[in-house]
Each structure stands twice: as structure tokens, then as C-alpha cells.
Design a protein around this motif. Structure first.
Motif, PDB file in Angstrom:
ATOM      1  N   UNK A   1       0.807  -1.218   0.000  1.00  0.00           N
ATOM      2  CA  UNK A   1       0.000   0.000   0.000  1.00  0.00           C
ATOM      3  C   UNK A   1       0.835   1.261   0.000  1.00  0.00           C
ATOM      4  N   UNK A   2       1.975   1.222   0.668  1.00  0.00           N
ATOM      5  CA  UNK A   2       2.812   2.412   0.813  1.00  0.00           C
ATOM      6  C   UNK A   2       4.016   2.441  -0.115  1.00  0.00           C
ATOM      7  N   UNK A   3       4.482   1.283  -0.550  1.00  0.00           N
ATOM      8  CA  UNK A   3       5.732   1.214  -1.307  1.00  0.00           C
ATOM      9  C   UNK A   3       5.496   0.927  -2.779  1.00  0.00           C
ATOM     10  N   UNK A   4       6.166   1.706  -3.625  1.00  0.00           N
ATOM     11  CA  UNK A   4       6.154   1.492  -5.073  1.00  0.00           C
ATOM     12  C   UNK A   4       7.597   1.504  -5.560  1.00  0.00           C
ATOM     13  N   UNK A   5       7.821   0.904  -6.731  1.00  0.00           N
ATOM     14  CA  UNK A   5       9.162   0.877  -7.306  1.00  0.00           C
ATOM     15  C   UNK A   5       9.103   1.341  -8.760  1.00  0.00           C
TER      16      UNK A   5
ATOM     17  N   UNK B   1      12.694   3.453  -4.903  1.00  0.00           N
ATOM     18  CA  UNK B   1      11.512   3.086  -4.129  1.00  0.00           C
ATOM     19  C   UNK B   1      10.835   4.387  -3.701  1.00  0.00           C
ATOM     20  N   UNK B   2       9.509   4.452  -3.865  1.00  0.00           N
ATOM     21  CA  UNK B   2       8.735   5.628  -3.482  1.00  0.00           C
ATOM     22  C   UNK B   2       7.811   5.230  -2.337  1.00  0.00           C
ATOM     23  N   UNK B   3       7.912   5.968  -1.225  1.00  0.00           N
ATOM     24  CA  UNK B   3       7.132   5.692  -0.025  1.00  0.00           C
ATOM     25  C   UNK B   3       6.026   6.739   0.097  1.00  0.00           C
ATOM     26  N   UNK B   4       4.771   6.298   0.067  1.00  0.00           N
ATOM     27  CA  UNK B   4       3.632   7.197   0.196  1.00  0.00           C
ATOM     28  C   UNK B   4       3.387   7.486   1.674  1.00  0.00           C
ATOM     29  N   UNK B   5       3.274   8.780   2.036  1.00  0.00           N
ATOM     30  CA  UNK B   5       3.048   9.087   3.439  1.00  0.00           C
ATOM     31  C   UNK B   5       2.646  10.523   3.657  1.00  0.00           C
ATOM     32  N   UNK B   6       3.125  11.072   4.771  1.00  0.00           N
ATOM     33  CA  UNK B   6       2.819  12.441   5.157  1.00  0.00           C
ATOM     34  C   UNK B   6       4.124  13.188   5.401  1.00  0.00           C
ATOM     35  N   UNK B   7       4.024  14.481   5.698  1.00  0.00           N
ATOM     36  CA  UNK B   7       5.203  15.311   5.936  1.00  0.00           C
ATOM     37  C   UNK B   7       6.143  14.628   6.937  1.00  0.00           C
ATOM     38  N   UNK B   8       7.403  14.524   6.560  1.00  0.00           N
ATOM     39  CA  UNK B   8       8.373  13.788   7.362  1.00  0.00           C
ATOM     40  C   UNK B   8       9.582  14.673   7.613  1.00  0.00           C
ATOM     41  N   UNK B   9      10.131  14.642   8.833  1.00  0.00           N
ATOM     42  CA  UNK B   9      11.296  15.476   9.128  1.00  0.00           C
ATOM     43  C   UNK B   9      12.563  14.806   8.593  1.00  0.00           C
ATOM     44  N   UNK B  10      13.635  15.586   8.496  1.00  0.00           N
ATOM     45  CA  UNK B  10      14.865  15.130   7.854  1.00  0.00           C
ATOM     46  C   UNK B  10      15.486  13.941   8.577  1.00  0.00           C
ATOM     47  N   UNK B  11      15.542  14.001   9.901  1.00  0.00           N
ATOM     48  CA  UNK B  11      16.174  12.910  10.659  1.00  0.00           C
ATOM     49  C   UNK B  11      15.429  11.600  10.482  1.00  0.00           C
ATOM     50  N   UNK B  12      14.095  11.657  10.507  1.00  0.00           N
ATOM     51  CA  UNK B  12      13.303  10.442  10.317  1.00  0.00           C
ATOM     52  C   UNK B  12      13.486   9.898   8.908  1.00  0.00           C
ATOM     53  N   UNK B  13      13.468  10.798   7.914  1.00  0.00           N
ATOM     54  CA  UNK B  13      13.669  10.374   6.523  1.00  0.00           C
ATOM     55  C   UNK B  13      15.048   9.750   6.342  1.00  0.00           C
TER      56      UNK B  13
ATOM     57  N   UNK C   1      15.925  -8.023   1.453  1.00  0.00           N
ATOM     58  CA  UNK C   1      14.738  -8.647   0.860  1.00  0.00           C
ATOM     59  C   UNK C   1      14.037  -7.706  -0.105  1.00  0.00           C
ATOM     60  N   UNK C   2      13.966  -6.416   0.232  1.00  0.00           N
ATOM     61  CA  UNK C   2      13.340  -5.427  -0.645  1.00  0.00           C
ATOM     62  C   UNK C   2      14.140  -5.262  -1.929  1.00  0.00           C
ATOM     63  N   UNK C   3      15.453  -5.097  -1.805  1.00  0.00           N
ATOM     64  CA  UNK C   3      16.303  -4.884  -2.976  1.00  0.00           C
ATOM     65  C   UNK C   3      16.272  -6.079  -3.924  1.00  0.00           C
ATOM     66  N   UNK C   4      16.283  -7.273  -3.364  1.00  0.00           N
ATOM     67  CA  UNK C   4      16.230  -8.472  -4.206  1.00  0.00           C
ATOM     68  C   UNK C   4      14.847  -8.629  -4.833  1.00  0.00           C
ATOM     69  N   UNK C   5      13.798  -8.240  -4.094  1.00  0.00           N
ATOM     70  CA  UNK C   5      12.438  -8.348  -4.609  1.00  0.00           C
ATOM     71  C   UNK C   5      12.251  -7.487  -5.858  1.00  0.00           C
TER      72      UNK C   5
ATOM     73  N   UNK D   1      21.172  -2.096  -4.201  1.00  0.00           N
ATOM     74  CA  UNK D   1      20.593  -1.071  -3.342  1.00  0.00           C
ATOM     75  C   UNK D   1      19.696  -0.133  -4.125  1.00  0.00           C
ATOM     76  N   UNK D   2      18.783   0.511  -3.436  1.00  0.00           N
ATOM     77  CA  UNK D   2      17.803   1.388  -4.076  1.00  0.00           C
ATOM     78  C   UNK D   2      17.817   2.768  -3.426  1.00  0.00           C
ATOM     79  N   UNK D   3      17.506   3.779  -4.219  1.00  0.00           N
ATOM     80  CA  UNK D   3      17.255   5.114  -3.692  1.00  0.00           C
ATOM     81  C   UNK D   3      15.854   5.121  -3.085  1.00  0.00           C
TER      82      UNK D   3
END
Length: 278
Positions: free
Chosen positions: A125-129, A137-149, A161-165, A171-173
Motif C-alpha cells: 500500500x505504501x511502497x512502489x518501485x 523506491x517511493x514511499x507514500x506518506x505524510x510530511x516527514x522530518x529530515x532525521x526520520x527520513x 529482501x526489498x532490494x532483491x524483490x 541497493x535502491x534510492x
């Protein structure tokens, strides 16, 4: 050893442009050279511009010395450099590690066509490639601060597992996006820089494409990053990015070690570069 370069930025994404017509570096190890110069001048990457079989070419090395296949804002900076120094036309093509790209200048604004959208898939639901010259990888969400991002981006960037999938074990951006009234906001954790960057052209294009699917946002889409805005267009499955570029000045890199080209290249996860087939 002294290496002259031009410092430029595209939407806050900073680069050193090394003109190999003026400073030939064929016998140099660009991996270690790029790392040294990027750290010395605090820049996101090094662009090596040249002509190959008569065609303008751009090679992009990340801050950690990894050679990437593409960089959207880097390509925009290289486009302006070629136009200002070698190319008499506003529209032309540049060979990159991801193939030939059509580019166009309009004074300080530069538009580059990244090519067709590739490998798109929704992971959950949240992750797209999306692959836009490099994997995102694009993460759908809300306003996020720099440290959390930064912390989440670092975790996802190397999640095995994500990168191989998604078929990119190197590795992915990672892009965190949320919808604004007239744009989408983006925070991108970039491979090779290993941090949140001011902007990412290929990431903005990937994010805009996902936003058009998830939010049903119509193109052209304005993307808002820490370094500024880009306009993303989508025509016949081709994504283009457009925005301002800027010269920051001439610099000289002082390299104490010669970094001669090794017999065997330094190991990084292998990428497929377009010029290898020429």
C-alpha cells in the motif's frame, strides 16, 4: 596534482563538472579520484564530460566513488555546460550510462528526457518501485522530518529482501512523498551519497509517476524538494524533468595521490552502462 572543474547545481543537487576535453583523465582511477574531490569540495557527485564518437557524453560518479548509470539533475547541469561551451543548438542529445538522452536548454532552465518508465510495480500500500535510469523506491506518506527520513531511508536503501524483490541487490534510492495543494513534496535518500540530498532528478520523476497513479495527479506535476522545484512531464510513456541550473564557480582539486588507473577496477556492484556495447 591539480584538476580544474566547474561547480554547478541543479535544484540544489551539487556537482563538479570535469571537462575531459581540457583535462584528459583516461589513465586515472575515477573511483578514488571522485571520492577525493567530492569530499574536498563537499559535493554530491562528479560529472565527467567528453565526446565519444562525436557525441557529447556524461559519466556520473557518486560521492562514494560509485559510477551510476544516470543522474537527472547531473544531466541537466551537463546539458547547460555543453550548450554554453560546445553545442550551438538548444536541443541536442547526450550519451549517458543509461543510453542516449534528448535534452533542451532555455537560458537557465534545462529540460532532459529520462526515457520510458521501466520496471514499475506496487510493492504494498505504501511502497512502489520505478526505474528512471537508476532504481527508486517511493514511499507514500505524510510530511516527514529530515532525521526520520534519513533513518528510514538508510534502513530501506540496504534492506536485502526489498532490494532483491525489485531486482536491484546493489541497493535502491528511497523517496518519501506527500501531496501538497499544488505539488508533491519529496525527501530523497540517495545511494552513493548515503544521505538525504537537496534534490534528486530521477527520484522526482519516479515520485511524480507514482503520484499520478496513487493520487491521480495530472501531469505536468510540480515536485518540491529541499533545494527547489522541478516540473515533471509525461508524454507517450517518456518522463522529462525541467528546472533551473546554476554555476557556483571554478574550483581546483588538489590531489596528493596520483590515483593511476588500476589493472583491475575497484569492485562495486556491476551496473550495465550503455557505452559498453558501443
Amino acid at each position: 596534482m591539480r584538476i580544474k572543474a566547474i561547480k554547478m547545481d541543479g535544484c540544489g543537487n551539487s556537482f563538479l563538472v570535469v571537462d575531459e576535453m581540457k583535462t584528459p583523465l583516461a589513465e586515472m582511477d575515477k573511483v578514488h579520484l571522485s571520492k577525493a574531490m567530492a569530499i574536498q569540495h563537499d559535493t554530491d557527485g562528479i560529472l565527467y564530460v567528453n565526446f565519444l564518437q562525436g557525441m557529447p557524453t556524461m559519466r556520473i560518479f557518486d560521492r562514494d566513488g560509485t559510477e551510476e548509470t544516470m543522474c537527472g539533475n547531473g544531466l541537466r547541469c551537463a546539458t547547460r555546460y555543453f550548450r554554453d561551451n560546445y553545442i550551438p543548438n538548444d536541443c541536442f542529445t547526450i550519451m549517458t550510462g543509461d543510453g542516449i538522452k534528448h535534452v533542451r536548454t532555455n537560458n537557465h532552465t534545462v529540460e532532459v528526457n529520462l526515457g520510458k518508465v521501466r520496471e514499475y510495480q506496487q510493492i504494498n500500500e505504501q511502497l512502489h518501485f520505478v526505474f528512471t535510469g537508476v532504481p527508486h523506491v517511493v514511499v507514500i506518506g505524510y510530511c516527514i522530518d529530515i532525521d526520520t527520513a534519513r533513518n528510514l531511508g538508510r534502513s530501506l536503501r540496504t534492506e536485502k529482501s526489498l532490494c532483491e524483490f525489485v531486482g536491484h541487490p546493489e541497493g535502491v534510492n528511497v523517496n518519501f512523498i506527500w501531496l501538497e495543494e499544488d505539488s508533491i513534496s519529496i525527501r530523497t535518500y540517495e545511494v552513493g551519497v548515503e544521505n538525504i540530498t537537496q534534490s534528486c532528478g530521477t527520484g522526482s520523476a519516479a515520485s511524480a509517476f507514482v503520484a499520478s497513479r496513487v493520487f491521480e495527479t495530472a501531469f505536468p506535476i510540480n515536485t518540491r524538494s529541499l533545494g527547489g522545484n522541478l516540473e515533471i512531464t509525461y508524454d507517450d510513456e517518456y518522463l522529462s524533468i525541467s528546472g533551473l541550473t546554476r554555476y557556483q564557480g571554478r574550483i581546483t582539486g588538489f590531489i596528493n595521490t596520483p590515483f593511476t588507473k588500476p589493472v583491475s577496477p575497484a569492485y562495486y556492484w556491476p551496473r550495465e552502462y550503455a557505452w559498453d556495447s558501443l
